[in-house]
Design a protein around this motif. Structure first.
Motif, PDB file in Angstrom:
ATOM      1  N   UNK A   1      10.325 -16.538 -26.794  1.00 14.86           N
ATOM      2  CA  UNK A   1       9.907 -15.404 -27.624  1.00 14.86           C
ATOM      3  C   UNK A   1      10.409 -14.083 -27.051  1.00 14.86           C
ATOM      4  N   UNK A   2      10.454 -13.968 -25.725  1.00 10.91           N
ATOM      5  CA  UNK A   2      10.986 -12.750 -25.119  1.00 10.91           C
ATOM      6  C   UNK A   2      12.470 -12.576 -25.378  1.00 10.91           C
ATOM      7  N   UNK A   3      13.223 -13.678 -25.314  1.00  8.39           N
ATOM      8  CA  UNK A   3      14.666 -13.605 -25.589  1.00  8.39           C
ATOM      9  C   UNK A   3      14.913 -13.230 -27.049  1.00  8.39           C
TER      10      UNK A   3
ATOM     11  N   UNK B   1      20.883  -4.320 -21.765  1.00 12.80           N
ATOM     12  CA  UNK B   1      21.085  -2.893 -22.042  1.00 12.80           C
ATOM     13  C   UNK B   1      20.206  -1.998 -21.182  1.00 12.80           C
ATOM     14  N   UNK B   2      19.057  -2.512 -20.764  1.00 13.09           N
ATOM     15  CA  UNK B   2      18.133  -1.720 -19.952  1.00 13.09           C
ATOM     16  C   UNK B   2      17.760  -2.523 -18.717  1.00 13.09           C
ATOM     17  N   UNK B   3      17.628  -1.822 -17.608  1.00 15.26           N
ATOM     18  CA  UNK B   3      17.397  -2.510 -16.346  1.00 15.26           C
ATOM     19  C   UNK B   3      16.066  -3.240 -16.318  1.00 15.26           C
ATOM     20  N   UNK B   4      15.031  -2.646 -16.906  1.00 15.63           N
ATOM     21  CA  UNK B   4      13.729  -3.295 -16.853  1.00 15.63           C
ATOM     22  C   UNK B   4      13.719  -4.563 -17.699  1.00 15.63           C
ATOM     23  N   UNK B   5      14.418  -4.573 -18.835  1.00 11.89           N
ATOM     24  CA  UNK B   5      14.487  -5.779 -19.657  1.00 11.89           C
ATOM     25  C   UNK B   5      15.289  -6.861 -18.925  1.00 11.89           C
ATOM     26  N   UNK B   6      16.394  -6.457 -18.316  1.00  9.72           N
ATOM     27  CA  UNK B   6      17.240  -7.392 -17.580  1.00  9.72           C
ATOM     28  C   UNK B   6      16.471  -8.015 -16.409  1.00  9.72           C
ATOM     29  N   UNK B   7      15.728  -7.167 -15.686  1.00 10.88           N
ATOM     30  CA  UNK B   7      14.928  -7.658 -14.566  1.00 10.88           C
ATOM     31  C   UNK B   7      13.835  -8.611 -15.033  1.00 10.88           C
ATOM     32  N   UNK B   8      13.166  -8.249 -16.099  1.00 15.56           N
ATOM     33  CA  UNK B   8      12.091  -9.096 -16.615  1.00 15.56           C
ATOM     34  C   UNK B   8      12.636 -10.430 -17.105  1.00 15.56           C
ATOM     35  N   UNK B   9      13.809 -10.426 -17.725  1.00 16.18           N
ATOM     36  CA  UNK B   9      14.397 -11.676 -18.199  1.00 16.18           C
ATOM     37  C   UNK B   9      14.634 -12.647 -17.050  1.00 16.18           C
ATOM     38  N   UNK B  10      15.248 -12.170 -15.977  1.00 19.09           N
ATOM     39  CA  UNK B  10      15.554 -13.053 -14.857  1.00 19.09           C
ATOM     40  C   UNK B  10      14.289 -13.492 -14.126  1.00 19.09           C
ATOM     41  N   UNK B  11      13.314 -12.594 -13.998  1.00 18.14           N
ATOM     42  CA  UNK B  11      12.054 -12.991 -13.360  1.00 18.14           C
ATOM     43  C   UNK B  11      11.322 -14.039 -14.194  1.00 18.14           C
ATOM     44  N   UNK B  12      11.341 -13.887 -15.515  1.00 15.09           N
ATOM     45  CA  UNK B  12      10.707 -14.883 -16.382  1.00 15.09           C
ATOM     46  C   UNK B  12      11.421 -16.222 -16.296  1.00 15.09           C
ATOM     47  N   UNK B  13      12.752 -16.174 -16.236  1.00 12.99           N
ATOM     48  CA  UNK B  13      13.520 -17.411 -16.111  1.00 12.99           C
ATOM     49  C   UNK B  13      13.207 -18.123 -14.791  1.00 12.99           C
ATOM     50  N   UNK B  14      13.141 -17.351 -13.711  1.00 12.74           N
ATOM     51  CA  UNK B  14      12.820 -17.940 -12.406  1.00 12.74           C
ATOM     52  C   UNK B  14      11.395 -18.494 -12.394  1.00 12.74           C
TER      53      UNK B  14
ATOM     54  N   UNK C   1       5.627  -7.981 -13.966  1.00  8.56           N
ATOM     55  CA  UNK C   1       6.342  -8.002 -15.246  1.00  8.56           C
ATOM     56  C   UNK C   1       5.540  -7.312 -16.340  1.00  8.56           C
ATOM     57  N   UNK C   2       4.224  -7.467 -16.307  1.00  6.90           N
ATOM     58  CA  UNK C   2       3.382  -6.768 -17.277  1.00  6.90           C
ATOM     59  C   UNK C   2       3.480  -5.257 -17.090  1.00  6.90           C
ATOM     60  N   UNK C   3       3.505  -4.818 -15.841  1.00  7.16           N
ATOM     61  CA  UNK C   3       3.599  -3.384 -15.556  1.00  7.16           C
ATOM     62  C   UNK C   3       4.918  -2.792 -16.051  1.00  7.16           C
ATOM     63  N   UNK C   4       6.032  -3.464 -15.799  1.00  2.56           N
ATOM     64  CA  UNK C   4       7.308  -2.896 -16.241  1.00  2.56           C
ATOM     65  C   UNK C   4       7.456  -2.998 -17.758  1.00  2.56           C
ATOM     66  N   UNK C   5       6.767  -3.956 -18.390  1.00  2.00           N
ATOM     67  CA  UNK C   5       6.801  -4.014 -19.847  1.00  2.00           C
ATOM     68  C   UNK C   5       6.088  -2.833 -20.467  1.00  2.00           C
ATOM     69  N   UNK C   6       5.029  -2.381 -19.825  1.00  2.00           N
ATOM     70  CA  UNK C   6       4.263  -1.245 -20.348  1.00  2.00           C
ATOM     71  C   UNK C   6       4.933   0.082 -19.977  1.00  2.00           C
ATOM     72  N   UNK C   7       5.353   0.227 -18.731  1.00  2.00           N
ATOM     73  CA  UNK C   7       5.899   1.498 -18.250  1.00  2.00           C
ATOM     74  C   UNK C   7       7.364   1.690 -18.621  1.00  2.00           C
ATOM     75  N   UNK C   8       8.119   0.586 -18.791  1.00  2.00           N
ATOM     76  CA  UNK C   8       9.548   0.637 -19.124  1.00  2.00           C
ATOM     77  C   UNK C   8      10.304   1.586 -18.171  1.00  2.00           C
TER      78      UNK C   8
END
Length: 217
Positions: free
Chosen positions: A71-73, A85-98, A145-152
Motif C-alpha cells: 500500500x505504501x508503494x 523524489x524525496x529523501x524521507x519517502x526513499x528512506x521510509x521505503x527502504x526501512x519498510x522493505x528491511x 518511520x511514523x515520525x518522518x511520515x508526519x514531519x516529512x
C-alpha cells in the motif's frame, strides 16, 4: 504509474495508515509477550507467552507487513511524492522493505524456535533474549518511520529536483501557449466582427465633412 484518482488515493491512504498502526501495535504486543516470557519465573507463563507469540506470528506478521509495504508503494507511485523524489519517502521505503524481510524471515523463525522449545520443555533457552531484542528494534524503527511520515523532513533528491524543474517548465510553457491562443482568438474575433453601418439618424447627427462648409450653410 497512472496517478490515483481522489477516491482511490484516499482509500489507499486509509488502508496504509490502518495497517501501519496495526503493525506497530502487533510489534508492541510481541515485545510485551517476549518480556513476559524472558522475565517470568513461571514456566506456565513463559509457555503461554511464547505460544501466543507464535499465533500472532503465524497469522498476522506476513499479511500486515506485506500489505503495509504494498500500500505504501502504490500510494507513493500514484501521487506526486514518488519513491525516489524525496529523501524521507526513499528512506521510509527502504526501512519498510528491511523491516518486512526481517519480520517474515527472521522474527517468525525465532518465534517458532521458542514455541518449539517450550513445547518440548518449560525453558525457551537462548531464544528468549532474541524475542526481546527483535521487537524492541522493530518498535523503534516503526516509531521513527511514523515520525518522518508526519514531519516529512529533508528535501527532494536530485531526481526530485529534476522532476520539479521539468514540471515547472511544462507549466510555464502551457501558460504561455494558452496566452498566445487567447490573443490569437481575440485578434481573429475582431477581424471577423463587421463594423456597424450608420443609420439615417446616425448619419444626420454626424458632423458634415464637406470641404470649406459648415453645417447649415
Amino acid at each position: 504509474m497512472k496517478p490515483l484518482s481522489r477516491p482511490a488515493r484516499r482509500a489507499t491512504l486509509f488502508v496504509h495508515v490502518a495497517v501501519s498502526v496495526g503493525w506497530l501495535g502487533l510489534t508492541l504486543g510481541l515485545l510485551v509477550l517476549g518480556l513476559a516470557g524472558a522475565l517470568t519465573r513461571s514456566p506456565t507463563t513463559a509457555t503461554a507467552a511464547y505460544r501466543a507469540m507464535k499465533i500472532f506470528g503465524d497469522w498476522l506478521i506476513i499479511p500486515i507487513s506485506l500489505l503495509s509495504l504494498v500500500s505504501g508503494v502504490i500510494l507513493s507511485l500514484g501521487t506526486a511524492w514518488g519513491i525516489a523524489r524525496y529523501r524521507w519517502v526513499y528512506t521510509k521505503f527502504w526501512l519498510t522493505l528491511i523491516a518486512t524481510g526481517a519480520s517474515v524471515f527472521a522474527l517468525r523463525t525465532t518465534i517458532d524456535e521458542a514455541a518449539s522449545a517450550v513445547a518440548a520443555g518449560p525453558d525457551a533457552g537462548a531464544a528468549a533474549p532474541s524475542l526481546v531484542a527483535a521487537p524492541s528494534v522493530a518498535l523503534t524503527l516503526y516509531v521513527f518511520m511514523t515520525a518522518i511520515s508526519v514531519l516529512k523532513p529533508w528535501g527532494p533528491t536530485a531526481r526530485g529536483r529534476r522532476a520539479r524543474e521539468a514540471a515547472r517548465t511544462t507549466r510555464t510553457a502551457r501558460t504561455a501557449r494558452t496566452a498566445r491562443t487567447a490573443r490569437t482568438a481575440r485578434t481573429a474575433l475582431k477581424a471577423r466582427t463587421p463594423r456597424t453601418p450608420l443609420t439615417p439618424r446616425t448619419a444626420a447627427s454626424a458632423p458634415a465633412r464637406t470641404t470649406g462648409a459648415r453645417p447649415g450653410t
